[in-house]
Design a protein around this motif. Structure first.
Motif, PDB file in Angstrom:
ATOM      1  N   ARG A  63      17.997   9.518  64.391  1.00 17.34           N
ATOM      2  CA  ARG A  63      18.020  10.216  65.680  1.00 17.34           C
ATOM      3  C   ARG A  63      18.040   9.187  66.799  1.00 17.34           C
ATOM      4  O   ARG A  63      17.334   8.182  66.737  1.00 17.34           O
ATOM      5  N   GLY A  64      18.856   9.441  67.825  1.00 23.07           N
ATOM      6  CA  GLY A  64      18.958   8.526  68.956  1.00 23.07           C
ATOM      7  C   GLY A  64      20.393   8.096  69.159  1.00 23.07           C
ATOM      8  O   GLY A  64      21.214   8.161  68.244  1.00 23.07           O
ATOM      9  N   ASP A  65      20.701   7.666  70.376  1.00 22.48           N
ATOM     10  CA  ASP A  65      22.094   7.375  70.738  1.00 22.48           C
ATOM     11  C   ASP A  65      22.533   5.958  70.428  1.00 22.48           C
ATOM     12  O   ASP A  65      23.728   5.679  70.358  1.00 22.48           O
TER      13      ASP A  65
ATOM     14  N   VAL B  37      13.200  12.828  59.967  1.00 25.40           N
ATOM     15  CA  VAL B  37      13.249  12.477  61.390  1.00 25.40           C
ATOM     16  C   VAL B  37      12.814  13.625  62.288  1.00 25.40           C
ATOM     17  O   VAL B  37      12.579  13.427  63.487  1.00 25.40           O
ATOM     18  N   ASP B  38      12.702  14.838  61.725  1.00 22.37           N
ATOM     19  CA  ASP B  38      12.241  15.989  62.496  1.00 22.37           C
ATOM     20  C   ASP B  38      10.786  16.332  62.199  1.00 22.37           C
ATOM     21  O   ASP B  38      10.281  17.363  62.661  1.00 22.37           O
TER      22      ASP B  38
ATOM     23  N   ILE C 226       6.939   9.767  69.285  1.00 16.43           N
ATOM     24  CA  ILE C 226       8.152   9.793  68.457  1.00 16.43           C
ATOM     25  C   ILE C 226       9.284  10.509  69.182  1.00 16.43           C
ATOM     26  O   ILE C 226      10.450  10.100  69.098  1.00 16.43           O
ATOM     27  N   ARG C 227       8.938  11.565  69.943  1.00 16.98           N
ATOM     28  CA  ARG C 227       9.972  12.251  70.741  1.00 16.98           C
ATOM     29  C   ARG C 227      10.563  11.297  71.773  1.00 16.98           C
ATOM     30  O   ARG C 227      11.786  11.256  71.963  1.00 16.98           O
TER      31      ARG C 227
ATOM     32  N   GLY D  90      14.975   5.349  72.233  1.00 17.13           N
ATOM     33  CA  GLY D  90      15.253   4.372  71.183  1.00 17.13           C
ATOM     34  C   GLY D  90      15.902   5.031  69.991  1.00 17.13           C
ATOM     35  O   GLY D  90      16.844   5.815  70.131  1.00 17.13           O
ATOM     36  N   LEU D  91      15.371   4.737  68.799  1.00 14.43           N
ATOM     37  CA  LEU D  91      15.900   5.317  67.566  1.00 14.43           C
ATOM     38  C   LEU D  91      14.747   5.689  66.639  1.00 14.43           C
ATOM     39  O   LEU D  91      13.730   4.993  66.590  1.00 14.43           O
ATOM     40  N   VAL D  92      14.933   6.778  65.913  1.00 17.13           N
ATOM     41  CA  VAL D  92      14.013   7.191  64.861  1.00 17.13           C
ATOM     42  C   VAL D  92      14.814   7.254  63.567  1.00 17.13           C
ATOM     43  O   VAL D  92      15.868   7.895  63.514  1.00 17.13           O
ATOM     44  N   VAL D  93      14.315   6.571  62.533  1.00 25.05           N
ATOM     45  CA  VAL D  93      15.064   6.393  61.283  1.00 25.05           C
ATOM     46  C   VAL D  93      14.195   6.849  60.117  1.00 25.05           C
ATOM     47  O   VAL D  93      12.975   6.646  60.119  1.00 25.05           O
TER      48      VAL D  93
END
Length: 389
Positions: free
Chosen positions: A108-110, A182-183, A194-195, A201-204
């Motif tokens: 998650r994240g751009d 990731v959810d 985390i949100r 940033g990024l969540v992996v």
């Protein structure tokens, strides 16, 4: 994305059918490919070599609730994606894990994970850290972020969370590698953190959407943190600590391994100190970390004590000043005997020292000024305590 759709679907399915870091699955995947392996594990083809009936039965039960297309749609709704080895965004340093390489990563994240990972550092440590550990982790996170480095950690309480927050507070980049989907924010108390990381940033994760953490998954998650980054810094860790697992995995992968020292009386620093007795490097700030993981020439500033006035004295003047007693005065001829200098040399240095405020003349005798005398006496006492002359 460059991996074919069927391969992606099969790998997404494997994240539900198998556990992260299973090297047996990794060997099967390498020889059979993802599509054939899914068929073999779910009874639609000959079982993979060495697969016992219990494993096949377990995979079949998991397959009943397996919906890889639904998982891919779910992560898309979250604004995320599923990365596979071979994708342009896949961080190739993960391949150093060999057969323990992740089947795929849910993200998650751009930001581009591959690009961020090229300039990243893991900051890990104790969950039940002290105020010292929390403060140091936050300072390291902010310092690395300010210098353009990505801070990677596990989003846990304690050191992990402090490092993430430090990077976010500096407006920098940070990546959380979860032991859940990731959810599924874990720990629950870090749901907001985390949100924020998913937005900034990024969540992996290796587990698919909805996946819940277990004790073994936390340990296996650490290998991803170690492989993804250029180096690992440990801030506070007991002898038995997941952070030390991350650091030692980083060592085996040829990554830089670092530790921040703490009080020798603290059990929370005992593991770090043991690490430092081995191959880990001692670091105290972001500059020293970057010196180890950065490019040639990324050197930390030289560490020097303060320069005091007497450090600037010419050698013979310093020699005369050192010859003064800690209290009382001395004649020029006594100073000449003590220093081995001529009368003219001593007198010249004495007038120089008087002009600089180090000494004063009282009749035929010379003595240290008040400030110089106090400093000289303190220096002599300190030298005596150290066993010096």
């Amino acid at each position: 994305m460059s991996v074919p759709g069927q391969e992606r679907l099969a790998r997404a399915a494997l994240t539900r059918l198998t556990e992260p870091g299973d090297e047996t699955v990794g060997r099967w995947l390498r020889t059979l490919g993802a599509v054939r392996l899914v068929e073999a594990l779910t009874g639609r083809a000959q079982p993979p070599p060495g697969a016992g009936p219990d494993r096949i039965e377990g995979c079949r039960r998991r397959a009943a609730a397996c919906d890889p297309a639904g998982d891919l749609a779910a992560v898309t709704r979250l604004g995320g994606r599923f990365l596979c080895p071979g994708d342009l965004e896949w961080p190739r340093q993960l391949d150093d894990l060999g057969d323990a390489v992740p089947v795929g990563l849910w993200v998650r994240g751009d930001a581009d994970l591959r690009l961020w990972a090229l300039r990243s550092v893991a900051v890990v440590g104790a969950r039940a850290c002290t105020d010292y550990g929390s403060r140091i982790a936050a300072i390291l996170g902010a310092g690395l972020a300010e210098r353009g480095w990505v801070v990677v950690s596990g989003a846990a309480f304690g050191v992990d969370g402090a490092a993430h927050r430090g990077a976010l507070a500096a407006g920098g980049a940070t990546v959380a590698v979860l032991a859940s989907g990731v959810d599924v924010p874990y720990p629950r108390g870090h749901a907001e953190l985390i949100r924020r990381m998913a937005e900034q940033g990024l969540v992996v994760a290796e587990l698919p959407p909805g996946g819940h953490p277990t004790r073994s998954r936390f340990v296996l998650r650490n290998r991803v943190i170690a492989a993804l980054t250029r180096g690992t810094v440990v801030v506070e860790a007991e002898y038995r600590s997941g952070s030390l697992v991350t650091a030692r995995r980083a060592q085996r992968l040829g990554r830089s391994t670092m530790g921040v020292p703490g009080p020798v009386t603290s059990g929370l620093s005992a593991g770090v100190h043991e690490l430092l007795r081995g191959e880990a490097a001692l670091v105290t700030d972001a500059d020293e970390v970057i010196e180890l993981v950065g490019r040639i020439g990324d050197l930390a500033p030289a560490r020097e004590g303060p320069v005091v006035a007497r450090d600037l004295l010419e050698a013979t003047a310093a020699r005369v000043l050192d010859a003064f007693p800690g209290s009382g005065g001395a004649s020029w001829d006594r100073l000449a005997r003590e220093t081995g200098l001529s009368r003219d040399q001593v007198l010249g240095r004495l007038y120089e020292l008087r002009a600089l405020g180090f000494v004063e003349r009282t009749g035929e005798s010379w003595q240290l000024t008040g400030a110089a005398g106090g400093a000289e006496a303190a220096g002599r006492r300190a030298g005596a305590r150290r066993g010096g002359p």
